[in-house]
Design an enzyme around this catalytic site. Structure first.
Site, PDB file in Angstrom:
ATOM      1  N   TRP A 199       0.847  -1.192   0.000  1.00 52.87           N
ATOM      2  CA  TRP A 199       0.000   0.000   0.000  1.00 52.87           C
ATOM      3  C   TRP A 199       0.887   1.248   0.000  1.00 52.87           C
ATOM      4  CZ3 TRP A 199      -0.584   3.777   3.924  1.00 52.87           C
ATOM      5  CH2 TRP A 199      -1.585   4.729   3.654  1.00 52.87           C
ATOM      6  N   ASP A 366     -15.577  12.705  -2.121  1.00 50.88           N
ATOM      7  CA  ASP A 366     -15.073  11.369  -1.802  1.00 50.88           C
ATOM      8  C   ASP A 366     -15.916  10.753  -0.686  1.00 50.88           C
ATOM      9  OD1 ASP A 366     -12.859   9.255  -0.966  1.00 50.88           O
ATOM     10  OD2 ASP A 366     -12.119  10.164  -2.809  1.00 50.88           O
ATOM     11  N   ASP A 367     -15.362   9.820   0.017  1.00 52.82           N
ATOM     12  CA  ASP A 367     -16.030   9.039   1.062  1.00 52.82           C
ATOM     13  C   ASP A 367     -16.738   9.933   2.094  1.00 52.82           C
ATOM     14  OD1 ASP A 367     -16.689   6.960   2.678  1.00 52.82           O
ATOM     15  OD2 ASP A 367     -14.638   6.268   3.019  1.00 52.82           O
ATOM     16  N   ARG A 442     -10.447  -2.716   7.724  1.00 53.72           N
ATOM     17  CA  ARG A 442     -11.046  -1.378   7.696  1.00 53.72           C
ATOM     18  C   ARG A 442     -12.517  -1.457   8.106  1.00 53.72           C
ATOM     19  NH1 ARG A 442     -11.849   3.472   3.377  1.00 53.72           N
ATOM     20  NH2 ARG A 442     -10.790   5.056   4.545  1.00 53.72           N
ATOM     21  N   TRP A 476     -14.553   4.533  -8.121  1.00 52.59           N
ATOM     22  CA  TRP A 476     -15.013   3.180  -7.732  1.00 52.59           C
ATOM     23  C   TRP A 476     -13.923   2.526  -6.886  1.00 52.59           C
ATOM     24  CZ3 TRP A 476     -19.123   0.425 -10.721  1.00 52.59           C
ATOM     25  CH2 TRP A 476     -19.279  -0.899 -10.316  1.00 52.59           C
ATOM     26  N   ASP A 477     -14.153   2.493  -5.582  1.00 52.20           N
ATOM     27  CA  ASP A 477     -13.088   2.060  -4.665  1.00 52.20           C
ATOM     28  C   ASP A 477     -13.268   0.604  -4.227  1.00 52.20           C
ATOM     29  OD1 ASP A 477     -10.835   2.342  -3.063  1.00 52.20           O
ATOM     30  OD2 ASP A 477     -11.485   4.232  -2.191  1.00 52.20           O
ATOM     31  N   ASP A 546      -2.297   5.785  -3.067  1.00 49.77           N
ATOM     32  CA  ASP A 546      -2.633   6.773  -2.029  1.00 49.77           C
ATOM     33  C   ASP A 546      -1.422   7.634  -1.672  1.00 49.77           C
ATOM     34  OD1 ASP A 546      -5.319   6.365  -1.752  1.00 49.77           O
ATOM     35  OD2 ASP A 546      -5.149   4.890  -0.152  1.00 49.77           O
TER      36      ASP A 546
END
Ligand code: GLA
Length: 720
Positions: A199, A366-367, A442, A476-477, A546
């Site tokens: 990541w 975003d989120d 998560r 699209w995550d 990220d």
């Protein structure tokens, strides 16, 4: 392009640059007679002969028989090796029959060739008229199992696409391995390059020498993953950026993959590539078939850049299905790093206002806009606007008023245990055998996309949102990997879960993109865990990582661009303090440009810097980066300076990024450019006017400049 020579028993695919020649031997075993640079060849038989000291024979009614001269069961280069027989190299197709036996030996039955390439049912795939395909039907010599090999060669690029369709015409079998291709090379003198990482550090170049034994890269995490990418290549030991043989591989697939490279037998290289067979078992009843994803091979006899350029033009011309991909893509502002979950209508409106000042043309929320999501513990699966937090209609209207497009974030394949969806349908989540303890990451579970009802539920929710708010863009995550993978629906067929999850993903994204063809989707998976050709078919760009600090992102972008076009790589300027905004923005130009910071905090000077670079993006991106040709001038593998150059198709414009990893002081440095027209005069902004010939033979004199670390120098070159 495809010629069948009946007397020589060869099928030759050639585009004048690359030849791929198959030989159907007298025992109906299909050999790979030649694969490489086109040349005039009278006798392909000479290319296949092996030392036949150790011959394999067989007895029929007590009489000993020989295979065709020059064929060696253990070493010949084959298109589809047998399994559980003499050849112990791994076969791309392995089955278990009803009686428990694993044996297969596929022999040629017939073939047909045609222009174009057939679409695959339910899987993303290559398209276009600029190619020809041969399909070869094989039959297992002792059962009613058939395999069709599809081989497509493109006329205008050295790209070959291969896959198998396996059909069962007899008793039920279990498919234990269903790879897309086999390729046997008559040498193992290659460096093997693959892209490992983690990541925030995806796709780091890993180089090793091919050695005796098996080497592989794979994912068993349900997605192509942060840890390995399906893109990999073999580079001849003497090859450079523009010289020598390089063979690249990729797979049009987003799930578990495995690239297997086995060396040793006759010092050749035996490659199989396709879906990872770990935990894979697919039941094929009589009359059923299984389609493997397409594998893509890029062949270059002119170094790594040609291999990359083949892939780039294939992805742009023959893979991405978004109909506006060749058009200009707007400057994107994403809210995530600026405010995370902490926002309301007014603060978002102030973001939009300030984002517009730095040249943004698309605002992405975003989120955190749905359910009751104020942190990452809840609400995935409840795709309804959180009206208490936000008046989204007002936000969308404000965007429109300011002349900005509007985009939104979804994570469609996930569910939070704390959500309405999960409280209604706990059976919608994939779980393990332990019925009381469920692992999460998560704070979320993976939805069981093997179940069409689950896909349908999410489709209806997303469709309702899209119809009501009319976004221009969706991010699209996919923020976790698949752990335990028991689907309550599939009973004893749990070996089908991983592949069916991917089919579910494709069916959802395929339905939405078909229904809303102007909606642009950007792929994402905790940064770049699903940066693959399967996703690119639907989503013309992918959030690359990220990690937006350009000092670290430089490596990610550079290495990713060896296999994928820069235009597919979402690249944002964020508030990292490594260097100033103009420098950071210069770097982001070499991707699809965007922003991700709190715009309210920008000073006037920073706004001016960002606006200036956004204007450069608007002027040059489409012709030079989106539709241009990329050259890798200096690699981070080789030193402290990294350099990328993009040239427009008509060679009138070029952008060059010269970046430093560490400080470089006194140094002779002439930056030789590529891809320009030697006859043209070019203005190199801030440097002077030179001919194309001068710029490629002498280069830009940069000796007088001292470079501190993390300098991102932009050179704009235009025809005079
Ligand atoms: C992932 C993405 C980020 C952001 C967050 C939101 O980590 O990579 O860009 O969208 O999810 O939760």
């Amino acid at each position: 392009m495809i010629k069948y020579n009946q007397s020589a028993r060869t099928i030759k695919l050639s585009n004048g640059s690359v030849d791929y020649v198959l030989y159907i031997n007298n025992d109906n075993i299909v050999e790979t007679a030649y694969f490489g640079k086109s040349f005039k060849c009278e006798n392909y038989n000479a290319l296949r002969n092996y030392n036949t000291v150790f011959v394999d024979t067989y007895f029929v009614d007590g009489e000993e028989k020989y295979y065709e001269h020059g064929f060696n069961f253990q070493a010949s280069r084959l298109e589809l090796g047998s399994h559980a027989r003499i050849d112990k190299r791994c076969s791309p197709v392995i089955i278990r029959r009803g009686n428990g036996s694993y044996e297969t030996d596929f022999r040629y039955v017939s073939h047909a060739s045609y222009k174009g390439i057939k679409p695959l049912n339910g899987l993303p795939c290559a398209h276009g008229e600029n190619c020809e395909t041969v399909e070869i039907l094989f039959k297992d010599y002792t059962s009613e199992l058939y395999a069709t090999l599809f081989v497509t060669l493109f006329s205008d690029k050295d790209i070959i696409v291969k896959n198998f369709v396996i059909r069962n015409g007899g008793e039920r079998v279990e498919l234990l391995c269903a790879k897309s291709m086999q390729l046997d090379l008559p040498s193992m003198d290659y460096d093997w390059v693959h892209f490992g990482g983690r990541w925030s550090e995806e796709r780091q170049l890993k180089r090793s020498l091919l050695h005796d034994g098996a080497q592989q890269v794979s994912s068993n995490r349900g997605v192509s993953s942060h840890y390995e990418n399906p893109f990999t290549y073999l580079q001849a030991k003497d090859a450079t950026a523009d010289y020598g043989e390089v063979i690249g591989f990729n797979l049009i697939y987003s799930g578990n993959f495995k690239f297997d490279c086995e060396c040793g037998v006759w010092q050749g290289t035996h490659i199989t590539y396709g879906i990872n067979e770990e935990d894979f078992c697919w039941t094929l009843n009589n009359g059923e078939s299984f389609t493997t994803p397409q594998a893509v091979i890029s062949y270059s006899y002119a170094g790594t850049d040609k291999m990359s350029q083949n892939f780039h033009s294939f992805i742009k011309d023959n893979l991405i299905s978004y109909r506006h991909d060749r058009e200009y893509k707007p400057v994107l502002f994403n809210s995530w790093e600026g405010c995370y979950f902490d926002f309301g209508t007014d603060s978002i409106i102030s973001y939009i206002d300030d984002a517009a000042k730095i040249g943004s043309e698309l605002f992405v929320l975003d989120d955190g806009w749905f359910g009751v999501r104020n942190d990452d513990r809840t609400s995935l699966g409840d795709w309804k606007v959180n009206g208490k937090k936000l008046d989204l209609h007002k936000v969308v209207e404000h965007c429109r008023k300011k002349g900005l497009k509007f985009g939104i974030w979804f994570e469609p394949e996930m569910v939070s245990p704390v959500s309405e969806l999960y409280s209604r349908h706990s059976d919608y989540a994939l779980k393990g055998e332990n019925k009381t303890e469920h692992t999460a990451h998560r704070h979320q579970y993976v939805l069981d996309f093997t179940n069409p009802a689950v896909v349908d539920d999410i489709y209806c929710q997303m469709r309702t949102f899209i119809v009501e708010y009319k976004p221009d863009y969706v991010k699209w995550d996919y923020n976790r990997m698949v752990y335990e993978h028991v689907s309550p629906r599939l009973g004893s067929r749990q070996g089908e879960v991983y592949h069916r999850l991917i089919l579910g993903y494709y069916s959802l994204i395929g339905r939405l993109t078909a229904e809303f063809p102007d909606l642009m989707i950007e792929g994402c998976a905790g940064g770049g865990a699903r940066f693959d050709m399967g996703t690119l078919y639907y989503a013309p760009q992918i959030w690359t990582s990220d990690e937006s600090n350009p000092a670290r992102r430089l490596f990610i972008n550079y290495y990713t661009s060896l296999g994928y076009p820069l235009s597919t790589m979402g690249t944002h300027v964020n508030d990292s303090t490594i260097t100033d905004y103009e420098n950071k923005a210069n770097f982001a130009l070499f991707g699809t440009y965007g922003y991700e910071m709190n715009p309210n905090k920008l000073t006037e000077e920073q706004c001016t810097q960002l606006k200036k670079v956004a204007d450069i993006y608007k002027q040059y991106h489409n012709a030079v980066v989106n539709n241009g040709t990329l050259y890798h001038l200096l690699s981070p593998e080789d030193g402290n300076a990294v350099c990328l150059q993009c040239v427009s198709q008509d060679k009138t414009q070029s952008l060059v990024l010269f970046a430093t990893i560490a400080s470089e002081r006194e140094k002779y440095r002439f930056l030789r450019l590529k891809g320009l027209n030697p006859e043209y005069n070019y203005r190199v902004e801030g440097e002077g006017i030179y001919t194309g010939e001068y710029l490629s033979t002498v280069g830009i004199n940069m000796c007088s400049q001292w470079f501190n670390e993390h300098t991102f120098r932009l050179l704009i070159i235009t025809r005079e």
